[in-house]
Write a protein that holds these residues in place. Sequence first.
Motif, PDB file in Angstrom:
ATOM      1  N   GLY A  56       0.808  -1.214   0.000  1.00 43.60           N
ATOM      2  CA  GLY A  56       0.000   0.000   0.000  1.00 43.60           C
ATOM      3  C   GLY A  56       0.838   1.260   0.000  1.00 43.60           C
ATOM      4  N   ILE A  57       1.861   1.296   0.845  1.00 47.43           N
ATOM      5  CA  ILE A  57       2.654   2.515   0.944  1.00 47.43           C
ATOM      6  C   ILE A  57       3.581   2.667  -0.257  1.00 47.43           C
ATOM      7  N   TYR A  58       4.183   1.547  -0.722  1.00 46.56           N
ATOM      8  CA  TYR A  58       5.164   1.629  -1.810  1.00 46.56           C
ATOM      9  C   TYR A  58       4.483   1.843  -3.158  1.00 46.56           C
ATOM     10  N   TRP A  59       3.586   0.922  -3.533  1.00 44.15           N
ATOM     11  CA  TRP A  59       2.930   1.056  -4.832  1.00 44.15           C
ATOM     12  C   TRP A  59       1.968   2.239  -4.847  1.00 44.15           C
ATOM     13  N   GLY A  60       1.402   2.545  -3.692  1.00 46.24           N
ATOM     14  CA  GLY A  60       0.550   3.734  -3.605  1.00 46.24           C
ATOM     15  C   GLY A  60       1.328   4.997  -3.917  1.00 46.24           C
ATOM     16  N   TYR A  61       2.574   5.065  -3.404  1.00 47.71           N
ATOM     17  CA  TYR A  61       3.398   6.236  -3.682  1.00 47.71           C
ATOM     18  C   TYR A  61       3.818   6.310  -5.132  1.00 47.71           C
ATOM     19  N   ILE A  62       4.164   5.162  -5.716  1.00 53.07           N
ATOM     20  CA  ILE A  62       4.523   5.167  -7.131  1.00 53.07           C
ATOM     21  C   ILE A  62       3.327   5.615  -7.974  1.00 53.07           C
ATOM     22  N   GLY A  63       2.145   5.140  -7.622  1.00 53.25           N
ATOM     23  CA  GLY A  63       0.947   5.574  -8.339  1.00 53.25           C
ATOM     24  C   GLY A  63       0.733   7.066  -8.233  1.00 53.25           C
ATOM     25  N   MET A  64       0.960   7.615  -7.037  1.00 54.04           N
ATOM     26  CA  MET A  64       0.812   9.058  -6.854  1.00 54.04           C
ATOM     27  C   MET A  64       1.848   9.816  -7.683  1.00 54.04           C
ATOM     28  N   ILE A  65       3.105   9.375  -7.625  1.00 54.94           N
ATOM     29  CA  ILE A  65       4.171  10.049  -8.353  1.00 54.94           C
ATOM     30  C   ILE A  65       3.877  10.059  -9.853  1.00 54.94           C
ATOM     31  N   GLU A  66       3.588   8.880 -10.391  1.00 53.80           N
ATOM     32  CA  GLU A  66       3.355   8.780 -11.828  1.00 53.80           C
ATOM     33  C   GLU A  66       2.118   9.559 -12.255  1.00 53.80           C
TER      34      GLU A  66
END
Length: 258
Positions: A194-204
């Motif tokens: 949640g924290i890792y892929w969620g952040y990548i999703g936000m960044i992209e």
Amino acid sequence: MLLAIDAGNTNVVFALVDGERIAARWRIATDPRRTADEYAVWLSQLLSLEGFDHKSVSAVIIATVVPRALHNLQVLASKYFRTEALIAGRPPVEWGVAIDVDEPASLGADRAVNTIAAHALYEGDLIVIDFGTATTFDLSDYSGAYKGGIIAPGINLSLDALVSAAAKLPRIAIEAPATDSVIGRNTVDQMNIGIYWGYIGMIEGLVARMKAEVGRPVKVIATGGLATLFEQHTNVFDAIEPDLTIQGLAMMWRRAHM
């Protein structure tokens, strides 16, 4: 040598700059109550461990987003290094670029310094993503003018909020998930996903929206301690510059002494 100091909300980074080379760097937790004497004792020991004498420091430049920390850092420079610290954004080290936003004075010093450094290193329109206490996205155009940006909670801040608000969730280290699966089989894996892929999703997602709004090619420069953590699972970054703020401070100091 130049002592460049970047006082952020979480840490204060001290870097010894020799010409264009960063000879050493250290960080300490930000505490506005920390006195100049306390900084001096800590810093003199680190200088000695790295083989430097405190007398090798001939100049000091400071960027801070913590106003209460500034006075003691200035006293550190004057009392222990016998020099008056230059403050980024104040004469004689003004920004030297247009701050084209509604409230220019509210822009954090680190974000302005990052903009200056990024445009010295790369051409064209740029987005600088800084992974700090907050994750910031800063847009500057091909002329170097700062045009605005985005402030999002930093990844550590988000994780701390999650753990403090949910009694049964454990505190975990932030790391890339072991697999590309986004379906966790246990609590720790689910939090990490949640924290890792969620952040990548936000960044992209945010970068894509910013690029679409600019309508021209834009390079994305990442900085901050966690930038390399995401590099392996996204191609959104064109470059990673871990020491961008320190580089910018050194550039500003050199510009003031030309």
